[in-house]
Design a protein around this motif. Structure first.
Motif, PDB file in Angstrom:
ATOM      1  N   GLY A 246     -90.515  14.118 -48.332  1.00 26.91           N
ATOM      2  CA  GLY A 246     -89.581  14.701 -47.067  1.00 26.91           C
ATOM      3  C   GLY A 246     -89.630  14.052 -46.080  1.00 26.91           C
ATOM      4  N   LEU A 247     -90.863  13.522 -45.447  1.00 22.73           N
ATOM      5  CA  LEU A 247     -91.071  13.037 -44.184  1.00 22.73           C
ATOM      6  C   LEU A 247     -90.007  11.521 -44.059  1.00 22.73           C
ATOM      7  N   ALA A 248     -90.396  10.742 -45.245  1.00 19.16           N
ATOM      8  CA  ALA A 248     -89.697   9.487 -45.246  1.00 19.16           C
ATOM      9  C   ALA A 248     -88.190   9.837 -45.359  1.00 19.16           C
ATOM     10  N   ALA A 249     -87.719  10.785 -46.030  1.00 17.94           N
ATOM     11  CA  ALA A 249     -86.047  10.948 -45.959  1.00 17.94           C
ATOM     12  C   ALA A 249     -85.947  11.459 -44.596  1.00 17.94           C
ATOM     13  N   PHE A 250     -86.540  12.277 -44.076  1.00 18.10           N
ATOM     14  CA  PHE A 250     -86.345  12.711 -42.511  1.00 18.10           C
ATOM     15  C   PHE A 250     -86.314  11.531 -41.692  1.00 18.10           C
ATOM     16  N   ALA A 251     -87.101  10.674 -41.654  1.00 15.67           N
ATOM     17  CA  ALA A 251     -87.247   9.703 -40.844  1.00 15.67           C
ATOM     18  C   ALA A 251     -86.070   8.636 -41.206  1.00 15.67           C
ATOM     19  N   ALA A 252     -85.612   8.495 -42.253  1.00  7.98           N
ATOM     20  CA  ALA A 252     -84.389   7.498 -42.575  1.00  7.98           C
ATOM     21  C   ALA A 252     -83.199   8.244 -42.083  1.00  7.98           C
ATOM     22  N   VAL A 253     -83.097   9.408 -42.169  1.00  9.86           N
ATOM     23  CA  VAL A 253     -81.790   9.969 -41.754  1.00  9.86           C
ATOM     24  C   VAL A 253     -81.518  10.073 -40.112  1.00  9.86           C
ATOM     25  N   ALA A 254     -83.004  10.515 -39.582  1.00 11.10           N
ATOM     26  CA  ALA A 254     -83.070  10.294 -38.097  1.00 11.10           C
ATOM     27  C   ALA A 254     -82.806   8.921 -37.481  1.00 11.10           C
ATOM     28  N   GLU A 255     -83.566   7.856 -38.024  1.00 13.86           N
ATOM     29  CA  GLU A 255     -82.930   6.726 -37.619  1.00 13.86           C
ATOM     30  C   GLU A 255     -81.479   6.421 -37.835  1.00 13.86           C
ATOM     31  N   GLU A 256     -80.809   6.565 -38.791  1.00 18.48           N
ATOM     32  CA  GLU A 256     -79.502   6.693 -39.111  1.00 18.48           C
ATOM     33  C   GLU A 256     -78.410   7.316 -38.062  1.00 18.48           C
ATOM     34  N   ALA A 257     -78.935   8.426 -37.837  1.00 19.52           N
ATOM     35  CA  ALA A 257     -78.194   9.397 -36.804  1.00 19.52           C
ATOM     36  C   ALA A 257     -78.080   8.726 -35.565  1.00 19.52           C
ATOM     37  N   VAL A 258     -79.375   8.671 -35.161  1.00 15.59           N
ATOM     38  CA  VAL A 258     -79.659   7.884 -33.759  1.00 15.59           C
ATOM     39  C   VAL A 258     -78.773   6.709 -33.615  1.00 15.59           C
ATOM     40  N   ASP A 259     -78.822   5.570 -34.471  1.00 15.12           N
ATOM     41  CA  ASP A 259     -78.238   4.508 -34.386  1.00 15.12           C
ATOM     42  C   ASP A 259     -76.700   4.670 -34.359  1.00 15.12           C
ATOM     43  N   SER A 260     -76.281   5.681 -35.237  1.00 15.31           N
ATOM     44  CA  SER A 260     -74.902   5.876 -35.074  1.00 15.31           C
ATOM     45  C   SER A 260     -74.177   6.714 -34.164  1.00 15.31           C
ATOM     46  N   LEU A 261     -75.170   7.344 -33.392  1.00 13.71           N
ATOM     47  CA  LEU A 261     -74.637   8.858 -32.489  1.00 13.71           C
ATOM     48  C   LEU A 261     -73.606   8.566 -31.784  1.00 13.71           C
ATOM     49  N   SER A 262     -73.440   7.440 -30.960  1.00 14.86           N
ATOM     50  CA  SER A 262     -72.374   7.475 -30.175  1.00 14.86           C
ATOM     51  C   SER A 262     -71.035   7.459 -30.841  1.00 14.86           C
TER      52      SER A 262
END
Length: 396
Positions: A246-262
């Motif tokens: 679960g932590l690995a999945a959370f980290a993956a989507v967190a990175e993706e969300a922050v990178d594409s946030l704007s």
């Protein structure tokens, strides 16, 4: 799935989360000392570092939990018990009435069972904390305050709170601040380091990770009394076997969300404003929270919330559901409970006004055609809901 406008409740699993789950499914217990356990620990440490970077925190500050509710409970109870244990005068918990039930009910439990005194911070008609009122409460008797808790962004109205300003005020008063950033993280810029908060809750399933993984960010100099005990994992703050997958999945989507946030925020804001332009001018409809078109920086980019005079929110929800749209009247954590939103009541609405609420929240699955279909359906459904409410009132 049908056009989905309930991303604030849960966002469908993102492909990046699924890939992370598949890639880490064979890992062992990261507390084990053998080779497989050490490999699991390395994977967990890597994911923790990536999640921390996305949230503006140090990896040592990341305490893994089962989600936002556990993180909020751990922060509010842990801070209260720790602070009260250090000084028996510290019984006051300052919080606005718009908090998520994970915070509000926890504080009320402490009031009932642990002699806490709840002090409500006023909010304005948009659901934003009144800073001058908070300053007065902090100055009143800071030595008697156990903690302040203010959510970063409201899960119903999308209103964003001035967390960094509140953090500075609390630091000057020597009082710890907890912030529930479950709705904000991944939708707007969030930095734990810059917030001034002592603790911050985030959750995976709001941004496309699986349900059951979250985190409480806790500064290294902040002490919490643990809510549960066991093997001493997570700085002895939250014992239990770490969910590496679960932590690995959370980290993956967190990175993706922050990178594409704007870019994603701009896309969702545009689609949300299209719906606001449709429902805003309708008779009897009032947009709630900061106006998304006049003050977009004060509101989550994916959130639209409105009330309809004389209509029941549940009626609108069921009509929209029958038309093929998934929406909400408010928090999914209180779904099925026939009572007006405590958030809207705290904002000064009457029970009658609050009953006509509807929340539309967009996300990564939301397409232009979904919004256009909803925009075409909303005026007629709102009118039907008003007529149904009128007919019901005549029968009483």
């Amino acid at each position: 799935m049908p056009p989905y406008f309930d991303h604030a409740a849960t966002t469908p699993l993102k492909p990046s989360a699924g890939q992370a789950i598949t890639g880490h499914s064979g890992l062992a217990n990261p507390s084990s000392l053998h080779g497989s356990g050490r490999r699991a620990r390395l994977a967990a440490d890597s994911a923790r570092a990536r999640l921390a970077a996305a949230a503006g925190a140090d990896p040592s500050e990341v305490i893994i939990t089962s989600g936002g509710t556990e993180a909020d409970n751990l922060a509010v109870k842990g801070l209260y018990w720790q602070r009260r244990g250090e000084d028996a005068r510290r019984r006051r918990i300052l919080l606005p009435g718009i908090e998520h039930h994970a915070v509000l009910d926890t504080a009320e439990w402490l009031e009932t069972h642990e002699e806490a005194e709840l002090v409500m911070i006023p909010v304005d008609r948009d659901g934003v904390v009144e800073i001058e009122a908070l300053a007065g409460l902090l100055a009143e008797d800071p030595e008697a305050i156990a903690l302040v808790t203010v959510m970063w962004a409201n899960n119903e109205t999308g209103a964003i709170q001035p967390v960094e300003e509140i953090g500075r005020m609390c630091a000057e008063a020597g009082v710890p601040l907890h912030t529930d950033a479950v709705q904000a993280f991944g939708s707007v810029p969030v930095s734990f380091a810059e917030s001034g908060a002592s603790a911050m809750a985030i959750s995976g399933h709001k941004i496309g990770a699986p349900v059951g993984i979250g985190a409480l960010l806790v500064r290294r100099d902040v002490k919490l009394t643990p809510v549960q005990h066991g093997g001493g994992q997570e700085r002895d703050i939250r014992s239990g076997t770490l969910d590496v997958v679960g932590l690995a999945a959370f980290a993956a989507v967190a990175e993706e969300a922050v990178d594409s946030l704007s870019g994603e925020a701009a896309r969702l804001s545009r689609l949300r404003n299209r719906l606001a332009d449709v429902v805003g001018p309708l008779e009897g409809v009032t947009l709630r929270g900061p106006d998304p078109r006049a003050r977009p920086e004060k509101r989550l980019p994916n959130n639209l919330h409105f009330t309809v005079d004389g209509a029941e929110g549940d009626s609108m929800l069921f009509m929209l559901d029958m038309a093929g749209f998934d929406t909400a009247t408010g928090s999914a954590c209180t779904a099925g409970v026939p009572r007006p939103s405590h958030v809207l009541l705290a904002m000064g609405l009457s029970e009658e006004e609050a009953r006509g609420a509807q929340r539309l929240t967009l996300g990564w699955t939301t397409a232009e055609e979904d919004v256009e279909a909803l925009a075409a359906a909303l005026p007629g459904i709102i009118d039907q809901a008003k007529q149904a409410g009128l007919a019901a009132s005549r029968r009483q």
